[in-house]
Enzyme design. Structure first.
Site, PDB file in Angstrom:
ATOM      1  N   ALA A  33     -14.603   2.038  10.491  1.00 34.21           N
ATOM      2  CA  ALA A  33     -15.510   2.059   9.345  1.00 34.21           C
ATOM      3  C   ALA A  33     -16.503   3.210   9.428  1.00 34.21           C
ATOM      4  CB  ALA A  33     -16.256   0.730   9.274  1.00 34.21           C
ATOM      5  N   ARG A  39     -15.415  10.502  -1.883  1.00 29.94           N
ATOM      6  CA  ARG A  39     -15.056  10.313  -3.296  1.00 29.94           C
ATOM      7  C   ARG A  39     -15.717   9.097  -3.946  1.00 29.94           C
ATOM      8  NH1 ARG A  39      -8.918  10.242  -3.653  1.00 29.94           N
ATOM      9  NH2 ARG A  39      -8.962  10.022  -1.399  1.00 29.94           N
ATOM     10  N   GLY A 104     -11.460  11.916  13.638  1.00 31.17           N
ATOM     11  CA  GLY A 104     -10.126  11.399  13.370  1.00 31.17           C
ATOM     12  C   GLY A 104      -9.961   9.949  13.811  1.00 31.17           C
ATOM     13  N   TYR A 127      -8.482  -1.170   9.080  1.00 25.02           N
ATOM     14  CA  TYR A 127      -9.343  -0.202   8.395  1.00 25.02           C
ATOM     15  C   TYR A 127     -10.361  -0.975   7.548  1.00 25.02           C
ATOM     16  CZ  TYR A 127      -6.188   3.843   9.100  1.00 25.02           C
ATOM     17  OH  TYR A 127      -5.445   4.848   9.615  1.00 25.02           O
ATOM     18  N   GLY A 128     -11.605  -0.547   7.635  1.00 23.50           N
ATOM     19  CA  GLY A 128     -12.632  -1.198   6.826  1.00 23.50           C
ATOM     20  C   GLY A 128     -12.439  -1.002   5.338  1.00 23.50           C
ATOM     21  N   LYS A 357     -33.149 -23.387  -9.535  1.00 16.33           N
ATOM     22  CA  LYS A 357     -33.205 -22.604  -8.296  1.00 16.33           C
ATOM     23  C   LYS A 357     -33.768 -23.468  -7.190  1.00 16.33           C
ATOM     24  CE  LYS A 357     -36.477 -20.783  -6.468  1.00 16.33           C
ATOM     25  NZ  LYS A 357     -37.719 -20.161  -6.013  1.00 16.33           N
ATOM     26  N   TYR A 372     -36.721 -24.594 -16.794  1.00 13.89           N
ATOM     27  CA  TYR A 372     -36.675 -23.926 -15.495  1.00 13.89           C
ATOM     28  C   TYR A 372     -37.094 -24.932 -14.428  1.00 13.89           C
ATOM     29  CZ  TYR A 372     -37.866 -21.265 -11.406  1.00 13.89           C
ATOM     30  OH  TYR A 372     -37.936 -20.833 -10.101  1.00 13.89           O
ATOM     31  N   ASN A 392     -43.811 -23.034 -10.296  1.00 10.01           N
ATOM     32  CA  ASN A 392     -43.640 -23.131  -8.842  1.00 10.01           C
ATOM     33  C   ASN A 392     -44.318 -21.999  -8.082  1.00 10.01           C
ATOM     34  OD1 ASN A 392     -41.756 -21.349 -10.009  1.00 10.01           O
ATOM     35  ND2 ASN A 392     -40.481 -21.430  -8.169  1.00 10.01           N
TER      36      ASN A 392
HETATM   37  C1  UD1 Z   1      -4.721   7.456   7.547  1.00 14.36           C
HETATM   38  C2  UD1 Z   1      -3.440   7.660   8.356  1.00 14.36           C
HETATM   39  C3  UD1 Z   1      -2.261   7.773   7.401  1.00 14.36           C
HETATM   40  C4  UD1 Z   1      -2.172   6.548   6.536  1.00 14.36           C
HETATM   41  C5  UD1 Z   1      -3.489   6.310   5.811  1.00 14.36           C
HETATM   42  C6  UD1 Z   1      -3.481   4.971   5.130  1.00 14.36           C
HETATM   43  C7  UD1 Z   1      -4.072   8.896  10.364  1.00 14.36           C
HETATM   44  C8  UD1 Z   1      -4.072  10.211  11.034  1.00 14.36           C
HETATM   45  N1  UD1 Z   1      -3.571   8.865   9.140  1.00 14.36           N
HETATM   46  O1  UD1 Z   1      -4.945   8.635   6.796  1.00 14.36           O
HETATM   47  O2  UD1 Z   1      -1.070   7.916   8.126  1.00 14.36           O
HETATM   48  O3  UD1 Z   1      -1.110   6.650   5.619  1.00 14.36           O
HETATM   49  O4  UD1 Z   1      -4.601   6.307   6.737  1.00 14.36           O
HETATM   50  O5  UD1 Z   1      -4.631   4.803   4.357  1.00 14.36           O
HETATM   51  O6  UD1 Z   1      -4.495   7.913  10.964  1.00 14.36           O
HETATM   52  N2  UD1 Z   1     -12.133   6.747  10.239  1.00 14.36           N
HETATM   53  C9  UD1 Z   1     -13.088   6.666  11.207  1.00 14.36           C
HETATM   54  N3  UD1 Z   1     -13.387   7.777  11.931  1.00 14.36           N
HETATM   55  C10 UD1 Z   1     -12.740   8.954  11.753  1.00 14.36           C
HETATM   56  C11 UD1 Z   1     -11.752   9.034  10.760  1.00 14.36           C
HETATM   57  C12 UD1 Z   1     -11.461   7.908  10.021  1.00 14.36           C
HETATM   58  O7  UD1 Z   1     -13.689   5.599  11.405  1.00 14.36           O
HETATM   59  O8  UD1 Z   1     -13.058   9.909  12.476  1.00 14.36           O
HETATM   60  C13 UD1 Z   1     -11.819   5.538   9.458  1.00 14.36           C
HETATM   61  C14 UD1 Z   1     -12.141   5.678   7.992  1.00 14.36           C
HETATM   62  O9  UD1 Z   1     -13.452   5.218   7.728  1.00 14.36           O
HETATM   63  C15 UD1 Z   1     -11.095   4.785   7.354  1.00 14.36           C
HETATM   64  C16 UD1 Z   1      -9.910   4.899   8.293  1.00 14.36           C
HETATM   65  O10 UD1 Z   1     -10.431   5.326   9.522  1.00 14.36           O
HETATM   66  O11 UD1 Z   1     -11.499   3.431   7.316  1.00 14.36           O
HETATM   67  C17 UD1 Z   1      -8.833   5.874   7.793  1.00 14.36           C
HETATM   68  O12 UD1 Z   1      -9.360   7.161   7.722  1.00 14.36           O
HETATM   69  P1  UD1 Z   1      -8.945   8.169   6.571  1.00 14.36           P
HETATM   70  O13 UD1 Z   1      -9.686   9.427   6.783  1.00 14.36           O
HETATM   71  O14 UD1 Z   1      -9.039   7.515   5.250  1.00 14.36           O
HETATM   72  O15 UD1 Z   1      -7.418   8.422   6.947  1.00 14.36           O
HETATM   73  P2  UD1 Z   1      -6.288   8.940   5.955  1.00 14.36           P
HETATM   74  O16 UD1 Z   1      -6.373  10.402   5.872  1.00 14.36           O
HETATM   75  O17 UD1 Z   1      -6.306   8.159   4.722  1.00 14.36           O
END
Ligand code: UD1
Ligand code: MG
Length: 475
Positions: A33, A39, A104, A127-128, A357, A372, A392
């Site tokens: 997360a 975006r 990454g 993934y969050g 409430k 109320y 109240n």
């Molecule tokens: C990633 C996958 C991709 C997959 C896609 C699905 C990798 C390299 N790629 O790509 O294969 O199809 O998700 O949605 O894993 N995050 C961190 N720290 C970081 C980078 C990311 O916590 O340094 C978290 C983001 O908040 C998010 C998740 O990891 O919740 C995925 O990151 P995101 O950058 O969206 O990866 P994608 O490029 O979508």
């Protein structure tokens, strides 16, 4: 357990399978997360944006709970303090680790290395921003670990777009290639990476240490685990789930679409459970709404978080409920507002333009029109007349109003709290109650009425004459 809840628990997917598995393996849930979510165009971190009034993170953590994890670790980075505060509210046993720079997905998971020192069992990465993965799918992922050292969750995408592609050979997952790094041929594959995976903790941390960032993004890709595991002769597989479960949210439009998906699913579940929704598409549900069998929900009702409605209740059109409990046989609305702490007992009636409430309304009591009732308790079978208001709040503090059973509160009564009215008391219409009223007594506070003979006619004549003079003067 309340008997009205029984039909709902049929749908509870936590079952014996899970407890059997727990005996053999413990799970650490790692929820990524840290991303910025550019975006979303927002000051709020992406994972805290709500779907059905629960943050995406809350949905992800709720899904993960199906695995009964021994540890829950959220990796936060962008706006980490806000994420930390949200996690503390959702699950006080969950830990938060910081990823200072977002280098990454592999780097993100690696931030849990210290926290998980000494942990043995499976790491399940969620993934969050992928809030809809089902308990069933997570259980299948972990079950598939019996056959493979690393299990990746994939889905067949209608539009594979920029997802990473899963390159399979039979049941074996050979490699994951990121869209940016993929060849034309690889891009035609529609089996996509959801990002979720399950792996033995020791193996995962061993492999994570070897991941580099020589790729099109210059990031440490979690997806590289696959090739590294295979190079060590480990088995890797992918299981598939429905595409709707891996729906990722990257923009406000995605968020709205995800909410719509959630609503459609939640309405369908309620219908299955025997709840009548007269116009399902107009009922807005929260992530945790619970409604019992044979309850009827009229059109255009909004449920905020924390609402439970028992069986056989009626929620009429245009009502708004949050943080409240409605018991069997109660009738609410149309146009009622139940705010946090509203507790309606059986067969109560809350009518139009009534706000409740932090108040308990006892069995059979009625508040039918334009009232109320805040910070109060209303006794059994008491009738609250139209326009009654509990005063109240004194500008600094809140005070309670208590009314006993079978009382009759006349229309337009003001109850200046703190104040207590006993059983079978009455108030005359228009009374401002500032003193306690004892059992069986009537409170009345208003100036006596005096009728002036013929005054109405005289005043009208005077006014008409005045108007005529003024009109003439302006001609
Ligand atoms: C990633 C996958 C991709 C997959 C896609 C699905 C990798 C390299 N790629 O790509 O294969 O199809 O998700 O949605 O894993 N995050 C961190 N720290 C970081 C980078 C990311 O916590 O340094 C978290 C983001 O908040 C998010 C998740 O990891 O919740 C995925 O990151 P995101 O950058 O969206 O990866 P994608 O490029 O979508
Ligand atoms: Mg993404």
């Amino acid at each position: 357990m309340a008997d009205w809840l029984a039909p709902l628990l049929v749908a509870d997917r936590t079952g014996t399978e899970k407890s059997k598995r727990k005996l053999i393996m413990s799970t650490a849930l790692v929820v990524l997360a840290a991303g910025k979510g550019t975006r979303m165009n927002s000051d709020i971190p992406k994972v805290l944006h709500p779907i059905a009034q629960g943050s995406m993170l809350e949905h992800a953590l709720a899904a993960g709970r199906a695995l009964d994890p021994e540890r829950v670790i959220v990796v936060a980075g962008h706006e980490a303090e806000a994420v930390r505060a949200a996690v503390a509210e959702i699950d006080e046993t969950a830990e938060v680790v910081l990823q200072e720079e977002q280098l990454g997905t592999a780097h993100a998971v690696d931030q849990t290395r210290a926290a998980l020192t000494g942990f043995s069992g499976d790491v399940v990465v969620l993934y969050g921003d992928t809030p809809f993965v089902s308990a069933d799918t997570l259980e299948r992922m972990v079950a598939a670990r019996a056959q493979a050292d690393l299990v990746v969750l994939g889905f067949h995408a209608a539009d594979p777009a920029r997802y990473g592609r899963l390159l399979m050979q039979g049941d074996s997952l050979e490699r994951i290639v990121e869209f940016k790094d993929a060849s034309e041929a690889e891009r035609t594959v529609d089996f996509c990476n959801s990002g979720l995976m399950a792996c033995d903790a020791d193996l995962m941390f061993d492999l994570l240490a070897r991941i580099g960032n020589k790729n099109a993004s210059g990031e440490y890709y979690l997806t590289d685990l696959v090739e590294l595991a295979r190079a060590q002769g480990r088995s890797v597989t992918a299981i598939a789930c429905d595409e709707s479960e891996t729906l990722g949210v990257n923009s406000r439009a995605d968020l709205a679409a995800a909410d719509a998906v959630f609503q459609a699913k939640a309405r369908a579940e309620l219908l299955d459970l025997g709840v009548t929704l007269m116009a399902p598409e107009t009922v807005y549900l929260a992530f945790d709404t619970v409604i019992g069998r044979d309850t009827v929900i009229e059109p255009n009702v909004v449920f905020g978080p924390g609402v439970t409605v028992e069986s056989g209740a009626l929620i009429r059109a245009f009502s708004h409920l949050e943080g409240c409990h409605v018991s069997r046989g109660a009738k609410v609305g149309p146009y009622a507002r139940l705010r946090p702490g509203a507790e309606l007992a059986e067969n109560t009636h809350i009518g139009n333009f009534v706000e409740i409430k932090n108040a308990e309304i006892a069995e059979g009591a009625k508040v039918n029109h334009l009232s109320y009732i805040g910070d109060a308790s209303i006794g059994k079978e008491t009738n609250i007349g139209a326009g009654t208001i509990t005063c109240n709040y004194d500008g600094v503090m809140k005070h309670r109003t208590q009314i006993g059973a079978r009382a009759f509160i006349g229309s337009n009564t003001l109850l200046v709290a703190p104040v207590t009215l006993g059983h079978e008391t009455m108030t005359a219409s228009g009374t401002v109650v500032t003193k306690d009223v004892d059992h069986g007594d009537l409170a009345i506070s208003r100036t006596r009425q005096e009728n002036k003979t013929g005054y109405a006619e005289k005043i009208m004549d005077m006014l008409r004459a005045k108007k005529a003079r003024l009109t003439k003067g302006s001609e």
